[in-house]
Design a protein around this motif. Structure first.
Motif, PDB file in Angstrom:
ATOM      1  N   ALA A  72      37.284  54.400  29.187  1.00 52.98           N
ATOM      2  CA  ALA A  72      36.722  53.041  29.224  1.00 52.98           C
ATOM      3  C   ALA A  72      35.315  52.834  29.877  1.00 52.98           C
ATOM      4  N   ASP A  73      34.545  51.938  29.211  1.00 57.31           N
ATOM      5  CA  ASP A  73      33.095  51.753  29.959  1.00 57.31           C
ATOM      6  C   ASP A  73      33.351  51.006  30.913  1.00 57.31           C
ATOM      7  N   VAL A  74      33.503  51.652  32.220  1.00 64.69           N
ATOM      8  CA  VAL A  74      33.591  50.977  33.649  1.00 64.69           C
ATOM      9  C   VAL A  74      32.374  49.964  33.727  1.00 64.69           C
ATOM     10  N   ASP A  75      31.083  50.421  33.563  1.00 66.28           N
ATOM     11  CA  ASP A  75      29.968  49.670  33.924  1.00 66.28           C
ATOM     12  C   ASP A  75      29.964  48.331  33.062  1.00 66.28           C
ATOM     13  N   ALA A  76      30.484  48.324  32.008  1.00 65.36           N
ATOM     14  CA  ALA A  76      30.497  47.165  31.181  1.00 65.36           C
ATOM     15  C   ALA A  76      31.680  46.097  31.547  1.00 65.36           C
ATOM     16  N   LEU A  77      32.644  46.842  31.981  1.00 63.12           N
ATOM     17  CA  LEU A  77      33.707  46.094  32.327  1.00 63.12           C
ATOM     18  C   LEU A  77      33.371  45.364  33.770  1.00 63.12           C
ATOM     19  N   LEU A  78      32.750  46.061  34.744  1.00 67.21           N
ATOM     20  CA  LEU A  78      32.369  45.352  35.938  1.00 67.21           C
ATOM     21  C   LEU A  78      31.218  44.714  35.589  1.00 67.21           C
ATOM     22  N   ASN A  79      30.254  44.720  34.816  1.00 60.01           N
ATOM     23  CA  ASN A  79      29.214  43.757  34.378  1.00 60.01           C
ATOM     24  C   ASN A  79      29.822  42.483  34.195  1.00 60.01           C
ATOM     25  N   ALA A  80      30.874  42.542  33.170  1.00 59.85           N
ATOM     26  CA  ALA A  80      31.408  41.273  32.726  1.00 59.85           C
ATOM     27  C   ALA A  80      32.096  40.587  33.632  1.00 59.85           C
ATOM     28  N   ALA A  81      32.705  41.186  34.706  1.00 63.18           N
ATOM     29  CA  ALA A  81      33.140  40.376  35.887  1.00 63.18           C
ATOM     30  C   ALA A  81      31.915  39.906  36.780  1.00 63.18           C
ATOM     31  N   ARG A  82      30.915  40.468  36.911  1.00 61.87           N
ATOM     32  CA  ARG A  82      29.822  40.201  37.580  1.00 61.87           C
ATOM     33  C   ARG A  82      29.341  38.821  37.027  1.00 61.87           C
ATOM     34  N   LEU A  83      29.105  39.018  35.807  1.00 61.70           N
ATOM     35  CA  LEU A  83      28.783  37.548  34.965  1.00 61.70           C
ATOM     36  C   LEU A  83      29.649  36.453  35.169  1.00 61.70           C
ATOM     37  N   GLU A  84      30.970  36.794  35.120  1.00 61.41           N
ATOM     38  CA  GLU A  84      31.937  35.654  35.583  1.00 61.41           C
ATOM     39  C   GLU A  84      31.588  34.892  36.911  1.00 61.41           C
ATOM     40  N   ILE A  85      31.188  35.748  37.796  1.00 66.52           N
ATOM     41  CA  ILE A  85      30.926  35.629  39.054  1.00 66.52           C
ATOM     42  C   ILE A  85      29.448  34.761  39.190  1.00 66.52           C
ATOM     43  N   ASP A  86      28.720  34.988  38.166  1.00 64.21           N
ATOM     44  CA  ASP A  86      27.340  34.349  38.182  1.00 64.21           C
ATOM     45  C   ASP A  86      27.429  33.051  37.713  1.00 64.21           C
ATOM     46  N   ILE A 124      45.137  25.557  51.277  1.00 66.84           N
ATOM     47  CA  ILE A 124      43.927  25.815  50.537  1.00 66.84           C
ATOM     48  C   ILE A 124      44.382  25.690  48.634  1.00 66.84           C
ATOM     49  N   ASP A 125      44.121  24.623  48.277  1.00 65.41           N
ATOM     50  CA  ASP A 125      44.616  24.490  46.815  1.00 65.41           C
ATOM     51  C   ASP A 125      43.736  25.204  45.699  1.00 65.41           C
ATOM     52  N   ASP A 126      42.411  25.143  46.185  1.00 65.94           N
ATOM     53  CA  ASP A 126      41.568  25.679  45.037  1.00 65.94           C
ATOM     54  C   ASP A 126      41.458  27.242  45.340  1.00 65.94           C
ATOM     55  N   CYS A 127      42.053  27.892  44.455  1.00 63.35           N
ATOM     56  CA  CYS A 127      41.907  29.538  44.419  1.00 63.35           C
ATOM     57  C   CYS A 127      41.529  29.997  42.942  1.00 63.35           C
ATOM     58  N   THR A 128      40.497  30.784  43.112  1.00 63.16           N
ATOM     59  CA  THR A 128      40.075  31.642  42.142  1.00 63.16           C
ATOM     60  C   THR A 128      40.098  33.032  42.009  1.00 63.16           C
ATOM     61  N   LEU A 129      40.632  33.416  40.752  1.00 65.96           N
ATOM     62  CA  LEU A 129      40.951  34.993  40.533  1.00 65.96           C
ATOM     63  C   LEU A 129      39.721  35.546  39.972  1.00 65.96           C
ATOM     64  N   ILE A 130      39.030  36.611  40.336  1.00 61.70           N
ATOM     65  CA  ILE A 130      38.027  37.312  39.824  1.00 61.70           C
ATOM     66  C   ILE A 130      38.557  38.697  39.499  1.00 61.70           C
ATOM     67  N   LYS A 131      38.529  39.328  38.247  1.00 64.14           N
ATOM     68  CA  LYS A 131      39.395  40.475  38.019  1.00 64.14           C
ATOM     69  C   LYS A 131      38.385  41.404  37.054  1.00 64.14           C
ATOM     70  N   ALA A 132      38.654  42.846  37.185  1.00 58.12           N
ATOM     71  CA  ALA A 132      38.182  43.558  36.331  1.00 58.12           C
ATOM     72  C   ALA A 132      39.297  44.577  35.964  1.00 58.12           C
ATOM     73  N   GLU A 133      39.648  44.778  34.732  1.00 60.27           N
ATOM     74  CA  GLU A 133      41.292  45.513  34.414  1.00 60.27           C
ATOM     75  C   GLU A 133      40.830  46.675  33.644  1.00 60.27           C
ATOM     76  N   CYS A 134      41.848  47.646  33.430  1.00 56.11           N
ATOM     77  CA  CYS A 134      41.688  48.806  32.607  1.00 56.11           C
ATOM     78  C   CYS A 134      40.547  49.739  32.855  1.00 56.11           C
ATOM     79  N   LEU A 135      40.156  49.608  34.116  1.00 55.81           N
ATOM     80  CA  LEU A 135      38.973  50.498  34.414  1.00 55.81           C
ATOM     81  C   LEU A 135      39.240  52.090  34.431  1.00 55.81           C
ATOM     82  N   ASP A 136      40.684  52.345  34.757  1.00 52.13           N
ATOM     83  CA  ASP A 136      40.896  53.775  34.630  1.00 52.13           C
ATOM     84  C   ASP A 136      41.611  54.316  33.286  1.00 52.13           C
ATOM     85  N   ILE A 137      41.435  53.702  32.273  1.00 52.68           N
ATOM     86  CA  ILE A 137      41.962  54.006  30.853  1.00 52.68           C
ATOM     87  C   ILE A 137      40.951  54.855  30.311  1.00 52.68           C
ATOM     88  N   MET A 138      41.136  56.204  29.869  1.00 54.19           N
ATOM     89  CA  MET A 138      40.309  57.030  29.333  1.00 54.19           C
ATOM     90  C   MET A 138      39.357  56.509  28.527  1.00 54.19           C
TER      91      MET A 138
END
Ligand code: FMN
Length: 189
Positions: free
Chosen positions: A170-184, A154-168
């Protein structure tokens, strides 16, 4: 299209699973789930290895032992959800790889000793979330991509990530929404 969702998340409110589900909702096909926390992995001790080697040498992959590998080999798309644990991923995912790396089923060797993939899938998504920054992709996604390319074909691999979620703070919703947008925005198979 057969989609295999390999879920190594463990928490009820898993952010990784939430992102993976967002992706799965966009993919068109039948979804089968391998929920790793609910699977009983056999101990890969000597007796297990010799049982497996014997079956492989006889070309008999019909046993229950090979059920996860058969399921993996037949999928058209693989979606792996793996939280970033200890710079990589939960041990259950490594146990899963030990079960699905099966000679003659998910991969084979050429006469000159090079592995070749026997899996149907052409596409693998790796979804992860991390408490801090993912300093190096080498031990998590990079390792899985190497397995996919080297063994499964399987040559075609894609990474989807959201990082820094546990940093004091952190706007967790914004970070997750950015990843959702990337998925969209992904071009899907
Ligand atoms: C056992 C364990 C190990 C972890 N190791 C790391 C780590 O090495 N680096 C990091 O940035 N975050 C680490 N974290 C934090 C998780 O990556 C983070 O909380 C992630 O979003 C959890 O995913 P989940 O919401 O899907 O459970 C760890 C969390 C746990 C429970």
């Amino acid at each position: 299209m057969k989609i295999l969702y390999v879920d190594s998340t463990v928490r009820r409110g898993s952010r990784t699973a939430a992102l993976a589900k967002h992706l799965l909702n966009r993919l068109d096909g039948d979804i089968e789930t391998a929920k790793l926390s609910e699977m009983d992995f056999p101990k890969t001790d000597e007796s297990f290895l010799s049982r497996r080697d014997k079956a492989c040498a006889a070309g008999d992959h019909s046993g229950e032992l090979f059920a996860p590998a058969r399921q993996f080999a037949k999928a058209d798309v693989i979606v792996i959800a793996a939280p970033f644990w200890d710079l990589s991923f939960p041990a259950s995912l490594k146990q899963y790889f030990e079960q699905i790396n099966v000679l003659g089923l998910t991969f084979d060797y050429t006469a000159d000793g090079r592995p070749v993939g026997l899996c149907r899938a052409k596409k693998l998504y790796y979804v992860t979330t991390a408490g801090g920054p993912v300093y190096s992709e080498e031990y998590g996604y990079g390792y899985v991509r190497a397995l996919a390319r080297t063994f499964y074909g399987i040559d075609d691999c894609t990474l989807i990530k959201a990082e820094c979620l546990d940093i004091m703070g952190a706007d967790v919703d914004a970070l997750l929404n950015a990843a959702r947008l990337e998925i969209d925005r992904l071009e899907l198979p």
